[in-house]
Enzyme design. Structure first.
Site, PDB file in Angstrom:
ATOM      1  N   SER A   2      27.128  28.160  20.955  1.00 33.98           N
ATOM      2  CA  SER A   2      27.131  26.870  20.279  1.00 33.98           C
ATOM      3  C   SER A   2      25.748  26.482  19.811  1.00 33.98           C
ATOM      4  O   SER A   2      24.748  27.032  20.228  1.00 33.98           O
ATOM      5  CB  SER A   2      27.657  25.796  21.237  1.00 33.98           C
ATOM      6  N   LEU A  89      22.636  27.651  24.998  1.00 30.42           N
ATOM      7  CA  LEU A  89      22.095  26.977  23.824  1.00 30.42           C
ATOM      8  C   LEU A  89      22.016  28.008  22.709  1.00 30.42           C
ATOM      9  O   LEU A  89      21.772  29.191  22.957  1.00 30.42           O
ATOM     10  CB  LEU A  89      20.693  26.410  24.101  1.00 30.42           C
ATOM     11  N   ASP A  90      22.190  27.547  21.483  1.00 29.56           N
ATOM     12  CA  ASP A  90      22.082  28.426  20.337  1.00 29.56           C
ATOM     13  C   ASP A  90      20.687  29.042  20.281  1.00 29.56           C
ATOM     14  O   ASP A  90      19.705  28.460  20.767  1.00 29.56           O
ATOM     15  CB  ASP A  90      22.363  27.626  19.063  1.00 29.56           C
ATOM     16  N   LYS A  91      20.585  30.205  19.674  1.00 25.30           N
ATOM     17  CA  LYS A  91      19.309  30.922  19.599  1.00 25.30           C
ATOM     18  C   LYS A  91      18.191  30.046  19.042  1.00 25.30           C
ATOM     19  O   LYS A  91      17.058  30.078  19.528  1.00 25.30           O
ATOM     20  CB  LYS A  91      19.471  32.173  18.737  1.00 25.30           C
ATOM     21  N   THR A  93      18.016  26.726  19.015  1.00 26.68           N
ATOM     22  CA  THR A  93      17.871  25.439  19.688  1.00 26.68           C
ATOM     23  C   THR A  93      16.906  25.558  20.858  1.00 26.68           C
ATOM     24  O   THR A  93      16.949  26.523  21.620  1.00 26.68           O
ATOM     25  CB  THR A  93      19.234  24.939  20.187  1.00 26.68           C
TER      26      THR A  93
END
Length: 314
Positions: A2, A89-91, A93
């Protein structure tokens, strides 16, 4: 994976890797900002994938970095096992990421994420001035769906998934069309915050080339240097349920605020967007009240980073 926080889909946990052949010179333990008897909180840097590689290939890959991080944390905190990842967490973020020191805590935290009792707060620099926000807060409940090319869009079909984001205007630059928003992520779907801001609010996150329809305005680029390959979305605060060993009321709500990256702070400074000290340096909260010191004795917890007026990646 996400754009914000996403609980892992099941309660069966295994260390993500038992061996990583590629050791880097990075000391990943330096990203730990808080630890107590059961959890570790990291201030995740950009570019880190929150999922390890299970491959024994001799070619290095991005996922190996997370394997190395787990091993560094195990050694640094003298753990019997690798820490357990309970959300992602998204890459691109940055910000607060929680790891469990043991399997019992991992399962307990996973239940909190799945029941949505974890409060996940983000800060985003978005493209749009104060006039882009006729109201100062709002709710976005637009369903989203994943397209055949892997991109995410506002849902138009019956199989689109419910997605809930709350937003609050914090400040706008008096010099350039940029604003700072505080976001609360209620669901954790892929790229949810990025799509909701770009499509529902029409204010894409600064640096998000995937969901931005137009290049960054020259009004911005002539005043501010915007780094390449950086999406200015930061997981600023996690609030979890924790339990004391003694006392009449054992349940507390622990909040951990992760300091903003230096480049995020620099852009706000250049744009004359004022930031409060806790946002810049991070810190701890118990039952929504700031903790003045560095320790939370009831949890054997310690804040691990110095508090500074500005903060970069250590």
């Amino acid at each position: 994976m996400s754009c914000g926080t996403e609980a892992l889909p099941q309660l069966v946990f295994r260390p993500l890797c038992m061996f990583s052949p590629f050791k880097t010179r990075i000391n990943w333990a330096r990203y730990a900002i808080y630890a107590d008897r059961s959890i570790i909180i990291l201030n995740k840097p950009p570019g880190l994938i929150c999922q390890g590689s299970l491959s024994n290939d001799r070619q290095p890959r991005d996922a190996d970095k997370f394997n190395d991080l787990l091993h560094d944390l195990k050694d640094h905190f003298n753990l019997d096992n690798l820490p357990y990842a309970v959300h992602r967490l998204d890459k691109s973020t940055t910000g607060a990421l929680v790891l469990a020191k043991n399997i019992a805590t991992a399962r307990q935290l996973a239940r909190q994420f799945q029941s949505r009792t974890v409060v996940k707060t983000y800060l985003a620099l978005v493209r749009g001035g104060e006039k882009s926000f006729p109201t100062r807060s709002g709710e976005i409940r637009d369903a989203i769906e994943i397209n055949s090319d892997g991109r995410v869009s506002i849902g138009e079909h019956c199989d689109a998934e419910f997605a809930a984001t709350d937003w609050e205007w914090v400040a706008s630059s008096p010099k350039v069309p940029l604003s700072l928003l505080r976001l609360t992520l209620h669901t954790g779907l892929k790229h949810q915050l990025r799509v909701h801001l770009a499509r529902s609010l029409q204010t894409p996150i600064l640096g998000d080339a995937l969901y931005s329809r137009k290049p960054v305005s020259e009004k911005v680029t002539q005043v501010i240097r915007v780094p390449e390959h950086r999406v200015f979305l930061h997981a600023s605060r996690l609030t979890l349920s924790r339990f004391k060993k003694t006392g009449p009321s054992k349940h507390i709500r622990l909040g951990i605020a992760a300091a903003l990256p230096a480049d995020f702070v620099a852009i706000c400074n250049d744009a004359d967007i004022e930031l409060d000290p806790m946002t810049i340096s991070g810190g701890l909260f118990v039952d929504d009240k700031p903790v003045g010191g560095y320790d939370i004795e009831e949890l054997e917890g310690k804040w691990l980073r110095p508090r500074r007026s500005t903060n970069g990646w250590p």
